[in-house]
Design an enzyme around this catalytic site. Structure first.
Site, PDB file in Angstrom:
ATOM      1  N   LYS A 223       0.675  -1.108   0.134  1.00  0.00           N
ATOM      2  CA  LYS A 223      -0.087   0.114   0.065  1.00  0.00           C
ATOM      3  C   LYS A 223       1.046   1.283   0.055  1.00  0.00           C
ATOM      4  CE  LYS A 223      -4.464  -1.921   1.702  1.00  0.00           C
ATOM      5  NZ  LYS A 223      -5.500  -1.807   2.618  1.00  0.00           N
ATOM      6  N   ARG A 257      -3.068  -9.633   5.558  1.00  0.00           N
ATOM      7  CA  ARG A 257      -3.679  -9.812   4.159  1.00  0.00           C
ATOM      8  C   ARG A 257      -2.571  -9.284   3.153  1.00  0.00           C
ATOM      9  NH1 ARG A 257      -6.106  -6.583   0.356  1.00  0.00           N
ATOM     10  NH2 ARG A 257      -7.803  -7.528  -1.000  1.00  0.00           N
TER      11      ARG A 257
HETATM   12  N1  LIG Z   1     -10.121  -6.593   5.159  1.00  0.00           N
HETATM   13  C1  LIG Z   1      -9.499  -5.964   4.343  1.00  0.00           C
HETATM   14  N2  LIG Z   1      -9.759  -6.005   2.811  1.00  0.00           N
HETATM   15  C2  LIG Z   1      -8.934  -5.066   2.147  1.00  0.00           C
HETATM   16  N3  LIG Z   1      -9.466  -5.232   0.711  1.00  0.00           N
HETATM   17  C3  LIG Z   1      -8.506  -4.157   0.273  1.00  0.00           C
HETATM   18  S1  LIG Z   1      -8.404  -3.551  -1.345  1.00  0.00           S
HETATM   19  C4  LIG Z   1      -6.826  -2.688  -1.458  1.00  0.00           C
HETATM   20  C5  LIG Z   1      -5.573  -3.183  -1.444  1.00  0.00           C
HETATM   21  O1  LIG Z   1      -5.512  -4.205  -0.991  1.00  0.00           O
HETATM   22  O2  LIG Z   1      -4.759  -2.264  -1.877  1.00  0.00           O
HETATM   23  N4  LIG Z   1      -7.526  -3.706   1.417  1.00  0.00           N
HETATM   24  C6  LIG Z   1      -8.092  -4.497   2.388  1.00  0.00           C
HETATM   25  C7  LIG Z   1      -7.854  -4.311   3.951  1.00  0.00           C
HETATM   26  O3  LIG Z   1      -6.780  -3.665   4.252  1.00  0.00           O
HETATM   27  N5  LIG Z   1      -8.540  -4.840   4.742  1.00  0.00           N
END
Ligand SMILES: Nc1nc2[nH]c(SCC(=O)O)nc2c(=O)[nH]1
Length: 279
Positions: A223, A257
């Site tokens: 990110k 994640r």
């Molecule tokens: N739970 C959860 N779901 C997500 N989906 C995305 S999409 C944006 C990216 O991966 O850059 N980020 C996240 C996060 O931080 N937490």
């Protein structure tokens, strides 16, 4: 002890932090944006993550990057449902990254183990869509919408505000009959936050976890908060992302994640060996 006891998920988070692998099934995540190729690619990517030791695969059909266009529900279903049906044959726990109740319902019917909602089940019908199932739920904080959240992020007290938001969402879910054990919370790095807000939240994951009594999922991988302090472009943020994942785990996060599964699995193995008394 905190587990995601519900349904097919059943992971005991007390043992070790879990690795959630990101599987985007959006046209911009495939070279030709083609449907058939994307299913083939998704299947191969999932097999690779499983080989690399992933614990959960997070399938997303709608990009929620800042400024991303909204995707109609039928299009999102056309993207994710074939992938869910294909991947469930692999036996790996599946999470669906969606804000739409219709997609939540279909995904649960198809056997999804977690619904990961960056909008914290605030859409009309979202709580109803998940309350009668046993699937795990990830409730994430976002200020504003993907279209406007990065315009002017502002908080009186970012940690207190995020905790207050998540507490309110938990109260709503519990009032609808959702069991506490189904829920994982998430501060939503990059979702309506400045770089400083993101690092203040990262430093306070353990406070969130203790004040809400719920496991935390942290999603920092590649990110802009990583880019901001390393000066690295998107494709050169592996080292920073690994450091971010370990920082989150050091703060007590129970799920990370990530894009880079194999590298994160290795990093967590070393972390585990370095911090767990195996005598
Ligand atoms: N739970 C959860 N779901 C997500 N989906 C995305 S999409 C944006 C990216 O991966 O850059 N980020 C996240 C996060 O931080 N937490």
């Amino acid at each position: 002890r905190q587990y995601l006891q519900c349904g097919r998920f059943g992971h005991d988070l007390a043992k070790r932090p879990l690795v959630m692998g990101i599987l985007n099934v959006t046209p911009d995540s495939f070279s030709d944006g083609g449907r058939h190729q994307s299913l083939e690619f998704a299947f191969e990517a999932a097999e690779r993550m499983i080989k690399d030791g992933v614990d959960i695969i997070d399938i997303g059909g709608e990009s929620t990057r800042p400024g991303a266009p909204a995707v109609p529900v039928q299009e999102e279903l056309r993207r994710v449902m074939p992938v869910i049906y294909a991947l469930r044959e692999l036996g790996v726990p599946l999470s669906i990254d969606t804000c739409k109740p219709e997609v939540m319902r279909e995904a649960i019917i198809a056997g999804a183990d977690m619904i990961n909602d960056v909008n914290a089940f605030r859409a009309p019908g979202a709580v109803d869509a998940v309350k009668d199932s046993d699937c795990a739920l990830c409730v994430m904080h976002m200020q504003g919408t993907p279209q406007d959240m990065q315009a002017h992020p502002g908080y009186a007290d970012v940690v207190g505000d995020v905790i207050g938001f998540l507490r309110e969402r938990m109260d709503t879910l519990r009032a609808a009959g959702v069991a506490h054990e189904r829920v994982t919370i998430d501060p939503g790095f990059g979702f309506g936050k400045t770089v400083d807000h993101n690092y203040i939240l990262l430093r306070n994951i353990s406070r969130m976890q203790h004040e809400l009594g719920l496991p935390v999922l942290a999603g920092l991988s590649r990110k802009s908060m990583i880019g901001a302090v390393t000066g690295r472009p998107l494709e050169q943020r592996l080292a920073g992302s690994l450091a971010g994942a370990l920082a989150a785990v050091a703060q007590g996060a129970r799920i990370v994640r990530v894009h880079d599964v194999a590298e994160t699995v290795d990093a967590l193995k070393v972390w585990q060996a370095a911090t767990t008394d195996n005598r």
